[in-house]
Design a protein around this motif. Structure first.
Motif, PDB file in Angstrom:
ATOM      1  N   ALA A  75       0.830  -1.208   0.000  1.00 27.31           N
ATOM      2  CA  ALA A  75       0.000   0.000   0.000  1.00 27.31           C
ATOM      3  C   ALA A  75       0.864   1.258   0.000  1.00 27.31           C
ATOM      4  CB  ALA A  75      -0.925   0.005   1.215  1.00 27.31           C
ATOM      5  N   GLY A  76       2.004   1.210   0.706  1.00 28.27           N
ATOM      6  CA  GLY A  76       2.921   2.346   0.714  1.00 28.27           C
ATOM      7  C   GLY A  76       3.475   2.639  -0.673  1.00 28.27           C
ATOM      8  N   TYR A  77       3.836   1.588  -1.396  1.00 24.21           N
ATOM      9  CA  TYR A  77       4.325   1.779  -2.767  1.00 24.21           C
ATOM     10  C   TYR A  77       3.250   2.401  -3.651  1.00 24.21           C
ATOM     11  CZ  TYR A  77       8.761  -0.767  -2.289  1.00 24.21           C
ATOM     12  OH  TYR A  77      10.043  -1.141  -1.961  1.00 24.21           O
ATOM     13  N   VAL A  78       2.026   1.938  -3.501  1.00 22.28           N
ATOM     14  CA  VAL A  78       0.930   2.485  -4.310  1.00 22.28           C
ATOM     15  C   VAL A  78       0.699   3.953  -3.969  1.00 22.28           C
ATOM     16  CG1 VAL A  78      -1.541   2.325  -4.806  1.00 22.28           C
ATOM     17  CG2 VAL A  78      -0.179   0.241  -4.587  1.00 22.28           C
ATOM     18  N   ALA A  79       0.703   4.287  -2.664  1.00 23.38           N
ATOM     19  CA  ALA A  79       0.486   5.671  -2.236  1.00 23.38           C
ATOM     20  C   ALA A  79       1.586   6.591  -2.742  1.00 23.38           C
ATOM     21  CB  ALA A  79       0.404   5.741  -0.713  1.00 23.38           C
ATOM     22  N   CYS A  80       2.790   6.055  -2.905  1.00 26.72           N
ATOM     23  CA  CYS A  80       3.929   6.853  -3.380  1.00 26.72           C
ATOM     24  C   CYS A  80       4.079   6.790  -4.892  1.00 26.72           C
ATOM     25  CB  CYS A  80       5.214   6.385  -2.706  1.00 26.72           C
ATOM     26  SG  CYS A  80       5.230   6.656  -0.926  1.00 26.72           S
ATOM     27  N   LEU A 125       4.907  -0.328  -9.934  1.00 24.53           N
ATOM     28  CA  LEU A 125       5.772  -1.440 -10.322  1.00 24.53           C
ATOM     29  C   LEU A 125       6.420  -2.081  -9.101  1.00 24.53           C
ATOM     30  CD1 LEU A 125       7.510   0.149 -13.441  1.00 24.53           C
ATOM     31  CD2 LEU A 125       5.742  -1.604 -13.449  1.00 24.53           C
ATOM     32  N   ASP A 126       6.884  -1.239  -8.187  1.00 26.72           N
ATOM     33  CA  ASP A 126       7.490  -1.758  -6.961  1.00 26.72           C
ATOM     34  C   ASP A 126       6.467  -2.501  -6.113  1.00 26.72           C
ATOM     35  OD1 ASP A 126      10.252  -0.681  -7.156  1.00 26.72           O
ATOM     36  OD2 ASP A 126       9.216   1.233  -7.157  1.00 26.72           O
ATOM     37  N   ALA A 127       5.213  -2.053  -6.156  1.00 19.18           N
ATOM     38  CA  ALA A 127       4.159  -2.739  -5.411  1.00 19.18           C
ATOM     39  C   ALA A 127       3.982  -4.163  -5.923  1.00 19.18           C
ATOM     40  CB  ALA A 127       2.851  -1.956  -5.518  1.00 19.18           C
ATOM     41  N   LEU A 128       3.993  -4.321  -7.237  1.00 17.03           N
ATOM     42  CA  LEU A 128       3.823  -5.657  -7.818  1.00 17.03           C
ATOM     43  C   LEU A 128       5.052  -6.526  -7.573  1.00 17.03           C
ATOM     44  CD1 LEU A 128       2.080  -4.686 -11.174  1.00 17.03           C
ATOM     45  CD2 LEU A 128       1.034  -5.657  -9.129  1.00 17.03           C
ATOM     46  N   MET A 129       6.229  -5.893  -7.558  1.00 19.98           N
ATOM     47  CA  MET A 129       7.447  -6.651  -7.232  1.00 19.98           C
ATOM     48  C   MET A 129       7.423  -7.126  -5.782  1.00 19.98           C
ATOM     49  SD  MET A 129      10.216  -4.256  -9.245  1.00 19.98           S
ATOM     50  CE  MET A 129      11.623  -5.071  -8.523  1.00 19.98           C
ATOM     51  N   ALA A 130       6.917  -6.273  -4.879  1.00 23.13           N
ATOM     52  CA  ALA A 130       6.794  -6.671  -3.478  1.00 23.13           C
ATOM     53  C   ALA A 130       5.830  -7.847  -3.339  1.00 23.13           C
ATOM     54  CB  ALA A 130       6.328  -5.486  -2.634  1.00 23.13           C
ATOM     55  N   PHE A 131       4.787  -7.855  -4.167  1.00 25.71           N
ATOM     56  CA  PHE A 131       3.844  -8.965  -4.147  1.00 25.71           C
ATOM     57  C   PHE A 131       4.527 -10.258  -4.583  1.00 25.71           C
ATOM     58  CE2 PHE A 131       0.375 -11.330  -6.489  1.00 25.71           C
ATOM     59  CZ  PHE A 131      -0.194 -11.847  -5.345  1.00 25.71           C
ATOM     60  N   THR A 147      -4.660  -6.636   0.864  1.00 28.53           N
ATOM     61  CA  THR A 147      -3.538  -6.739  -0.070  1.00 28.53           C
ATOM     62  C   THR A 147      -4.025  -6.634  -1.504  1.00 28.53           C
ATOM     63  OG1 THR A 147      -2.704  -8.397   1.499  1.00 28.53           O
ATOM     64  CG2 THR A 147      -1.431  -8.039  -0.509  1.00 28.53           C
ATOM     65  N   LEU A 148      -5.108  -7.341  -1.809  1.00 23.65           N
ATOM     66  CA  LEU A 148      -5.619  -7.382  -3.185  1.00 23.65           C
ATOM     67  C   LEU A 148      -6.130  -6.018  -3.627  1.00 23.65           C
ATOM     68  CD1 LEU A 148      -7.520 -10.804  -3.052  1.00 23.65           C
ATOM     69  CD2 LEU A 148      -5.229 -10.337  -3.939  1.00 23.65           C
ATOM     70  N   VAL A 149      -6.701  -5.252  -2.710  1.00 27.01           N
ATOM     71  CA  VAL A 149      -7.166  -3.907  -3.058  1.00 27.01           C
ATOM     72  C   VAL A 149      -5.985  -3.036  -3.485  1.00 27.01           C
ATOM     73  CG1 VAL A 149      -8.136  -1.780  -2.109  1.00 27.01           C
ATOM     74  CG2 VAL A 149      -9.251  -3.954  -1.651  1.00 27.01           C
ATOM     75  N   SER A 150      -4.877  -3.116  -2.739  1.00 28.51           N
ATOM     76  CA  SER A 150      -3.687  -2.336  -3.098  1.00 28.51           C
ATOM     77  C   SER A 150      -3.110  -2.800  -4.427  1.00 28.51           C
ATOM     78  CB  SER A 150      -2.632  -2.461  -1.994  1.00 28.51           C
ATOM     79  OG  SER A 150      -3.073  -1.871  -0.793  1.00 28.51           O
ATOM     80  N   LEU A 151      -3.098  -4.108  -4.652  1.00 28.98           N
ATOM     81  CA  LEU A 151      -2.575  -4.633  -5.922  1.00 28.98           C
ATOM     82  C   LEU A 151      -3.440  -4.178  -7.096  1.00 28.98           C
ATOM     83  CD1 LEU A 151      -1.662  -8.265  -4.829  1.00 28.98           C
ATOM     84  CD2 LEU A 151      -0.067  -6.450  -5.451  1.00 28.98           C
ATOM     85  N   LEU A 152      -4.736  -4.202  -6.905  1.00 28.49           N
ATOM     86  CA  LEU A 152      -5.631  -3.738  -7.971  1.00 28.49           C
ATOM     87  C   LEU A 152      -5.428  -2.250  -8.241  1.00 28.49           C
ATOM     88  CD1 LEU A 152      -8.858  -5.685  -6.978  1.00 28.49           C
ATOM     89  CD2 LEU A 152      -7.591  -5.932  -9.117  1.00 28.49           C
ATOM     90  N   SER A 153      -5.166  -1.490  -7.187  1.00 28.95           N
ATOM     91  CA  SER A 153      -4.878  -0.064  -7.368  1.00 28.95           C
ATOM     92  C   SER A 153      -3.605   0.130  -8.176  1.00 28.95           C
ATOM     93  CB  SER A 153      -4.757   0.615  -6.008  1.00 28.95           C
ATOM     94  OG  SER A 153      -4.510   1.998  -6.163  1.00 28.95           O
ATOM     95  N   ALA A 154      -2.579  -0.713  -7.920  1.00 29.99           N
ATOM     96  CA  ALA A 154      -1.342  -0.643  -8.703  1.00 29.99           C
ATOM     97  C   ALA A 154      -1.611  -0.973 -10.168  1.00 29.99           C
ATOM     98  CB  ALA A 154      -0.305  -1.607  -8.121  1.00 29.99           C
ATOM     99  N   CYS A 155      -2.433  -1.989 -10.406  1.00 34.23           N
ATOM    100  CA  CYS A 155      -2.784  -2.356 -11.783  1.00 34.23           C
ATOM    101  C   CYS A 155      -3.541  -1.230 -12.480  1.00 34.23           C
ATOM    102  CB  CYS A 155      -3.631  -3.626 -11.787  1.00 34.23           C
ATOM    103  SG  CYS A 155      -2.757  -5.091 -11.229  1.00 34.23           S
ATOM    104  N   THR A 156      -4.392  -0.541 -11.736  1.00 35.18           N
ATOM    105  CA  THR A 156      -5.142   0.574 -12.309  1.00 35.18           C
ATOM    106  C   THR A 156      -4.198   1.700 -12.713  1.00 35.18           C
ATOM    107  OG1 THR A 156      -7.057   0.016 -10.941  1.00 35.18           O
ATOM    108  CG2 THR A 156      -6.999   2.228 -11.881  1.00 35.18           C
ATOM    109  N   HIS A 157      -3.182   1.980 -11.883  1.00 38.09           N
ATOM    110  CA  HIS A 157      -2.183   2.990 -12.239  1.00 38.09           C
ATOM    111  C   HIS A 157      -1.479   2.624 -13.539  1.00 38.09           C
ATOM    112  CE1 HIS A 157      -2.563   4.574  -8.115  1.00 38.09           C
ATOM    113  NE2 HIS A 157      -1.979   5.646  -8.586  1.00 38.09           N
TER     114      HIS A 157
END
Length: 478
Positions: free
Chosen positions: A194-199, A203-209, A223-233
């Protein structure tokens, strides 16, 4: 339902003796659910001098916290005895969740001054308060104190530090805390992602996953909500669909937050049918769910459906907010629905008392500009209560240029765009074209010369994803 006597003079002696039994007093505190009950119980405490007893006054303050933090604080400040640490931690916790989180920090400072040593139940709430108040330096000082006192081994404390640094957008500090943790759980991984997504580091969020999977830690809905947010970005529908499949295969409940996140990835990527399917299958929808669906319809040309859905949302009793009106005004702008756009613009502040923001004015300027109503667009800009931003200025000048309309453009407005963004070559080209259209040939020539002297060029849009990270993301959902 019990009710203590309002006048302490009417309290029978037997009742006073019963109250002085700890178990009976605890039950009485638990049954105090209103401020009126608390006031009466406080009167009884004062009459029996129980406010000098640590146990009784502590139990009373804990009960007061669950009813009114302001009342609890007044008792806390006037207590003739110093409350024990767990009472301090409770009030700090309640303030950290309230509209006055700064009070948590103030109480924490007072706690240290009187010599009390915070414990693992105190630190997380003051850390949370620092994050909510954006107190970067104070948060760093609290972190230093945690390291000195040895509470950095506590997983709950570390997880709260992760969220705090994420709120500060200090992602490197968050990563350092994460890497130094010896005991991680799904909350730790979710907070880091979530921190990676907020910043804005999707890409780093998905790597952390991917790292999370290697550690055999199963994601939860957060976790999945944050990952989906990263995908949306990233507008990466392939990974978004993989996450959706994971939700279905593992029978993860589609609550309103997770459902809205799934809805958004499909809507932003233009998969409107799938988005509508999720939207209709959600048992519970909030304002954000409706707004995301309306915005998705508008952005992909389904303007009529967007307007119809907005009307249906109002009929359900939900009150649209500023974001909802931005979505519907954008829809009207895309289709050139000037009358409808004006109607929604007026409804926003006359019926819902929402003052227009820069984004709303921008939608109106764009709507008038697309329809060739240059004078109306100009008047919107002139009557705005704030200075227009570069997006609005470019939208207006592009409309003048596209429609070939010669407008007696305010010279200050043309200069403003170049003052706000002096290093963007496209601005010079646009202002020069509008100046030529208005007959200011000398100004146009001077702008082109200035652009050449500065070495500016009109750069076309482009997109690039680093190869190494892209390959890692492909592995993230396999």
């Amino acid at each position: 339902m019990y009710l203590l006597p309002i006048s302490v003079k009417t309290i029978p002696e037997a009742d006073i003796l019963n109250v002085m039994i700890p178990r009976q007093f605890q039950i009485l505190c638990q049954r105090s659910k209103t401020t009126n009950h608390l006031l009466q119980l406080h009167s009884l405490i004062l009459k029996t001098a129980l406010n000098y007893d640590h146990y009784f006054i502590s139990q009373f303050m804990l009960s007061a916290c669950s009813v009114s933090i302001e009342f609890a604080r007044s008792i806390f400040d006037s207590s003739p005895v110093t409350p024990p640490l767990f009472v301090w931690s409770t009030i700090i916790r309640e303030y950290s969740k309230s509209s006055m989180p700064i009070e948590s920090v103030k109480l924490f400072s007072k706690l240290q001054r009187i010599g009390h040593k915070p414990d693992k139940y105190t630190y997380p709430f003051v850390i949370k308060a620092c994050g909510r108040c954006s107190l970067v330096q104070v948060g760093g000082a609290v972190h230093s104190l945690i390291l000195k006192t040895g509470f950095d081994w506590d997983r709950y404390v570390d997880n709260t530090l992760l969220r705090m640094y994420g709120a500060f957008h200090a992602i490197d500090s968050a990563r350092q805390v994460f890497d130094e943790m010896t005991d991680r759980d799904v909350v730790s991984w979710s907070s880091m992602i979530a921190g990676y997504v907020a910043c804005n580091c999707p890409l780093d969020a998905l790597m952390a996953f991917q790292e999370m999977k290697l550690e055999n830690e199963k994601p939860n809905s957060v976790t999945l909500v944050s990952l989906l947010s990263a995908c949306t970005h990233l507008l990466n529908i392939r990974i978004g669909k993989s996450i959706h499949s994971y939700v279905l295969v593992n029978n993860i409940g589609l609550d309103v937050v997770l459902g809205t996140a799934l809805l958004e990835i499909y809507a932003k990527c233009g998969h409107i049918a799938e988005a509508f399917y999720i939207f209709n299958s959600m048992r519970e929808k909030n304002l954000q769910s409706w707004t995301v669906m309306i915005s998705g319809l508008a952005d992909h040309g389904h303007v009529g459906e967007a307007i119809s859905l907005f009307t249906k949302m109002e009929q359900t009793g939900l009150k649209p907010d500023s974001v909802s009106f931005s979505a519907i005004l954008s829809a009207c702008s895309h289709l050139g629905l000037v009358d409808e756009g004006q109607k929604y613009f007026e409804k926003m502040f006359r019926i819902y008392n929402i003052m227009p923001t820069m984004e709303h004015y921008g939608c109106m300027v764009d709507m008038f500009g697309r329809s060739g109503m240059i004078e109306e667009a100009y008047q919107i800009i002139r009557n705005m209560p704030m200075k227009p931003n570069p997006v609005i200025l470019r939208s207006f000048m592009s409309a003048c240029n596209n429609h070939g309309v010669v407008h007696d453009l305010d010279e200050n407005m043309r200069k403003l765009l170049l003052e706000i963004e002096p290093d963007l070559g496209a601005n010079y080209v646009l202002v020069a074209n509008v100046s030529s259209l208005s007959g200011y040939w000398n100004d146009a020539d001077e702008l082109r010369v200035a652009m050449k002297d500065k070495g500016l060029k009109k750069v076309p849009g482009c997109s690039w994803v680093g190869g190494s990270k892209k390959d890692m993301i492909k592995e993230a959902v396999r």
